[in-house]
Motif scaffolding. Structure first.
Motif, PDB file in Angstrom:
ATOM      1  N   LYS A 206       0.828  -1.200   0.000  1.00 53.71           N
ATOM      2  CA  LYS A 206       0.000   0.000   0.000  1.00 53.71           C
ATOM      3  C   LYS A 206       0.867   1.257   0.000  1.00 53.71           C
ATOM      4  O   LYS A 206       0.596   2.226  -0.708  1.00 53.71           O
ATOM      5  CB  LYS A 206      -0.926   0.001   1.212  1.00 53.71           C
ATOM      6  CG  LYS A 206      -2.010  -1.071   1.165  1.00 53.71           C
ATOM      7  CD  LYS A 206      -2.813  -1.061   2.450  1.00 53.71           C
ATOM      8  CE  LYS A 206      -3.843  -2.189   2.466  1.00 53.71           C
ATOM      9  NZ  LYS A 206      -4.582  -2.227   3.753  1.00 53.71           N
ATOM     10  N   SER A 207       1.954   1.224   0.809  1.00 52.97           N
ATOM     11  CA  SER A 207       2.855   2.368   0.875  1.00 52.97           C
ATOM     12  C   SER A 207       3.568   2.576  -0.458  1.00 52.97           C
ATOM     13  O   SER A 207       3.730   3.698  -0.936  1.00 52.97           O
ATOM     14  CB  SER A 207       3.884   2.139   1.989  1.00 52.97           C
ATOM     15  OG  SER A 207       4.840   3.172   2.008  1.00 52.97           O
ATOM     16  N   SER A 208       4.001   1.452  -1.088  1.00 51.37           N
ATOM     17  CA  SER A 208       4.683   1.533  -2.382  1.00 51.37           C
ATOM     18  C   SER A 208       3.777   2.129  -3.452  1.00 51.37           C
ATOM     19  O   SER A 208       4.194   2.975  -4.241  1.00 51.37           O
ATOM     20  CB  SER A 208       5.152   0.132  -2.798  1.00 51.37           C
ATOM     21  OG  SER A 208       5.736   0.154  -4.076  1.00 51.37           O
ATOM     22  N   VAL A 209       2.509   1.688  -3.470  1.00 56.55           N
ATOM     23  CA  VAL A 209       1.549   2.210  -4.444  1.00 56.55           C
ATOM     24  C   VAL A 209       1.340   3.702  -4.243  1.00 56.55           C
ATOM     25  O   VAL A 209       1.315   4.482  -5.200  1.00 56.55           O
ATOM     26  CB  VAL A 209       0.212   1.456  -4.341  1.00 56.55           C
ATOM     27  CG1 VAL A 209      -0.878   2.172  -5.134  1.00 56.55           C
ATOM     28  CG2 VAL A 209       0.365   0.029  -4.851  1.00 56.55           C
ATOM     29  N   LYS A 210       1.216   4.111  -2.995  1.00 52.52           N
ATOM     30  CA  LYS A 210       0.991   5.532  -2.705  1.00 52.52           C
ATOM     31  C   LYS A 210       2.178   6.369  -3.168  1.00 52.52           C
ATOM     32  O   LYS A 210       2.009   7.432  -3.773  1.00 52.52           O
ATOM     33  CB  LYS A 210       0.761   5.732  -1.204  1.00 52.52           C
ATOM     34  CG  LYS A 210       0.442   7.180  -0.824  1.00 52.52           C
ATOM     35  CD  LYS A 210       0.173   7.312   0.664  1.00 52.52           C
ATOM     36  CE  LYS A 210      -0.284   8.729   1.003  1.00 52.52           C
ATOM     37  NZ  LYS A 210       0.698   9.757   0.592  1.00 52.52           N
ATOM     38  N   SER A 220      14.117  -0.714  -7.190  1.00 55.36           N
ATOM     39  CA  SER A 220      15.015  -1.685  -7.818  1.00 55.36           C
ATOM     40  C   SER A 220      14.599  -3.075  -7.388  1.00 55.36           C
ATOM     41  O   SER A 220      13.814  -3.231  -6.456  1.00 55.36           O
ATOM     42  CB  SER A 220      16.459  -1.397  -7.383  1.00 55.36           C
ATOM     43  OG  SER A 220      16.602  -1.633  -6.000  1.00 55.36           O
ATOM     44  N   PRO A 221      15.129  -4.159  -8.026  1.00 53.95           N
ATOM     45  CA  PRO A 221      14.637  -5.501  -7.761  1.00 53.95           C
ATOM     46  C   PRO A 221      14.721  -5.941  -6.313  1.00 53.95           C
ATOM     47  O   PRO A 221      13.934  -6.753  -5.871  1.00 53.95           O
ATOM     48  CB  PRO A 221      15.528  -6.386  -8.653  1.00 53.95           C
ATOM     49  CG  PRO A 221      15.925  -5.490  -9.779  1.00 53.95           C
ATOM     50  CD  PRO A 221      16.076  -4.134  -9.161  1.00 53.95           C
ATOM     51  N   SER A 222      15.699  -5.438  -5.517  1.00 56.42           N
ATOM     52  CA  SER A 222      15.870  -5.993  -4.187  1.00 56.42           C
ATOM     53  C   SER A 222      15.754  -4.969  -3.063  1.00 56.42           C
ATOM     54  O   SER A 222      16.166  -5.214  -1.959  1.00 56.42           O
ATOM     55  CB  SER A 222      17.246  -6.679  -4.090  1.00 56.42           C
ATOM     56  OG  SER A 222      18.272  -5.746  -4.310  1.00 56.42           O
ATOM     57  N   ASN A 223      15.171  -3.810  -3.351  1.00 55.12           N
ATOM     58  CA  ASN A 223      15.155  -2.794  -2.302  1.00 55.12           C
ATOM     59  C   ASN A 223      13.872  -2.789  -1.505  1.00 55.12           C
ATOM     60  O   ASN A 223      13.642  -1.878  -0.710  1.00 55.12           O
ATOM     61  CB  ASN A 223      15.434  -1.400  -2.903  1.00 55.12           C
ATOM     62  CG  ASN A 223      14.248  -0.877  -3.699  1.00 55.12           C
ATOM     63  OD1 ASN A 223      13.279  -1.594  -3.921  1.00 55.12           O
ATOM     64  ND2 ASN A 223      14.338   0.376  -4.115  1.00 55.12           N
ATOM     65  N   GLY A 224      13.033  -3.784  -1.684  1.00 55.34           N
ATOM     66  CA  GLY A 224      11.845  -3.873  -0.839  1.00 55.34           C
ATOM     67  C   GLY A 224      10.568  -3.417  -1.484  1.00 55.34           C
ATOM     68  O   GLY A 224       9.508  -3.534  -0.895  1.00 55.34           O
ATOM     69  N   GLY A 225      10.623  -2.849  -2.697  1.00 56.60           N
ATOM     70  CA  GLY A 225       9.399  -2.466  -3.365  1.00 56.60           C
ATOM     71  C   GLY A 225       8.539  -3.685  -3.669  1.00 56.60           C
ATOM     72  O   GLY A 225       9.047  -4.750  -3.995  1.00 56.60           O
ATOM     73  N   ILE A 226       7.245  -3.546  -3.581  1.00 55.76           N
ATOM     74  CA  ILE A 226       6.345  -4.690  -3.741  1.00 55.76           C
ATOM     75  C   ILE A 226       5.584  -4.560  -5.056  1.00 55.76           C
ATOM     76  O   ILE A 226       4.993  -3.522  -5.342  1.00 55.76           O
ATOM     77  CB  ILE A 226       5.332  -4.759  -2.590  1.00 55.76           C
ATOM     78  CG1 ILE A 226       6.024  -4.579  -1.242  1.00 55.76           C
ATOM     79  CG2 ILE A 226       4.563  -6.066  -2.617  1.00 55.76           C
ATOM     80  CD1 ILE A 226       7.004  -5.637  -0.896  1.00 55.76           C
ATOM     81  N   LYS A 227       5.603  -5.625  -5.842  1.00 51.49           N
ATOM     82  CA  LYS A 227       4.791  -5.655  -7.064  1.00 51.49           C
ATOM     83  C   LYS A 227       3.695  -6.694  -6.883  1.00 51.49           C
ATOM     84  O   LYS A 227       3.959  -7.883  -6.770  1.00 51.49           O
ATOM     85  CB  LYS A 227       5.641  -5.998  -8.281  1.00 51.49           C
ATOM     86  CG  LYS A 227       4.798  -6.062  -9.561  1.00 51.49           C
ATOM     87  CD  LYS A 227       5.622  -6.498 -10.745  1.00 51.49           C
ATOM     88  CE  LYS A 227       4.754  -6.611 -11.989  1.00 51.49           C
ATOM     89  NZ  LYS A 227       5.511  -7.113 -13.153  1.00 51.49           N
ATOM     90  N   ILE A 228       2.474  -6.239  -6.834  1.00 47.63           N
ATOM     91  CA  ILE A 228       1.326  -7.137  -6.737  1.00 47.63           C
ATOM     92  C   ILE A 228       0.290  -6.622  -7.728  1.00 47.63           C
ATOM     93  O   ILE A 228      -0.050  -5.445  -7.737  1.00 47.63           O
ATOM     94  CB  ILE A 228       0.739  -7.160  -5.319  1.00 47.63           C
ATOM     95  CG1 ILE A 228       1.737  -7.777  -4.332  1.00 47.63           C
ATOM     96  CG2 ILE A 228      -0.561  -7.940  -5.280  1.00 47.63           C
ATOM     97  CD1 ILE A 228       1.248  -7.792  -2.904  1.00 47.63           C
TER      98      ILE A 228
END
Length: 231
Positions: A206-210, A220-228
Motif C-alpha cells: 500500500k505504501s509503495s503504491v501511494k 530496484s529488484p531488491s530494495n523492498g518495493g512490492i509488485k502485486i
C-alpha cells in the motif's frame, strides 16, 4: 466401502495432505466458519474421518493437529510447528485474497541442493517463493540461500515451470523472507522482500503504491518495493 465422503470431507483430507499438519482451529476457519456451531461441526467431522482411518492426529498440541495417514512425521516433531507456520502464512494471505497454484515445500529445480522454498503461490496476480525463518541464521547462510535463487535464475529452467503464463513472457517469482530479523542480503537480479508477516507485506505494498502515485519512487529488484497485481 460402506460410507460416502462429502465434497467437504474430500477437500479437508486433500488440504491436510497438502499442508502436512493442520490444527483444528484452522480447519474451523477455512471449512466451517459459516455454520451455526463451527467448532462442534468440525470436531464431529474430524472424529469421523479419524475413526475411518482417513487422517491421523496428534493431541500433543492444543487444539488437536491432524496429519496425513502416511505422514513420515513423528507426532512430537518440530516439523509440525514448521508446517503450522506455513499454514499460518497461507491463512494470512486468504484474509486478502485466496492464493492460487499453492505448492507447499516447493522443489522447482527437481534436484537436491537446489532452492526449496517453504511455499510457492500466485498471490494477487504475482508469483512468490516464500521462505519462513523461525530461527535466526547468520547473514552468510542467508546470502548463500539467495545465491541459490540467483543460480536458478541464470539457469533459465524456471521459464518452463508449469504455472508460467502462456500468453506473455515468463516471470521469475519475488522471494519473500518471513523473518523477525532483517538480514543484509542483496541481489541485482531477483526481488527480495523481508517482512515479519503477510500483513506487513500488504502494508508495504500500500505504501509503495501511494509513493508511486505521488511520483516519488522507482524501486530496484531488491530494495523492498512490492509488485502485486490486483487483477
Amino acid at each position: 466401502m460402506s460410507f460416502r465422503l462429502s465434497q467437504r470431507d474430500k477437500d479437508i483430507i486433500a488440504f491436510i495432505h497438502q499442508f502436512r499438519a493442520v490444527d483444528r482451529d484452522s480447519l474451523v476457519e477455512l471449512f466451517f466458519k459459516q455454520l451455526k456451531s463451527p467448532v462442534n461441526a468440525c470436531n464431529s467431522v474430524m472424529v469421523r474421518l479419524y475413526r475411518l482411518g482417513l487422517i491421523e492426529r496428534t493431541q500433543q498440541y492444543s487444539p488437536t493437529v491432524y496429519l496425513p495417514v502416511d505422514a513420515k512425521i513423528k507426532k512430537n516433531s518440530q516439523k509440525i510447528l514448521h508446517s503450522l507456520s506455513i499454514l499460518d502464512i497461507y491463512k494470512q494471505m486468504c484474509t486478502y485474497s485466496a492464493p492460487k497454484q499453492v505448492i507447499v515445500e516447493d522443489k522447482p529445480t527437481g534436484r537436491k541442493g537446489g532452492i526449496e522454498p517453504d511455499l510457492f503461490c500466485i498471490f494477487k496476480g504475482s508469483p512468490f517463493w516464500i521462505e519462513i525463518q523461525r530461527n535466526q541464521y547468520t547473514e552468510q547462510k542467508m546470502q548463500a540461500k539467495i545465491n541459490l535463487y540467483e543460480e536458478f535464475f541464470f539457469s533459465d529452467e524456471w521459464k518452463a515451470l508449469y504455472w508460467q503464463p502462456e500468453d506473455r513472457a515468463a516471470i521469475f517469482p519475488s522471494v519473500i523472507l518471513i523473518t523477525p530479523v532483517r538480514y543484509a542480503v542483496s541481489s541485482d537480479h531477483i526481488r527480495i522482500i523481508q517482512v515479519t508477516s503477510i500483513h506487513e507485506l500488504m502494508e508495504k505494498y500500500k505504501s509503495s503504491v501511494k509513493q508511486q502515485r505521488d511520483g516519488r519512487t522507482r524501486t530496484s529488484p531488491s530494495n523492498g518495493g512490492i509488485k502485486i497485481n490486483l487483477t
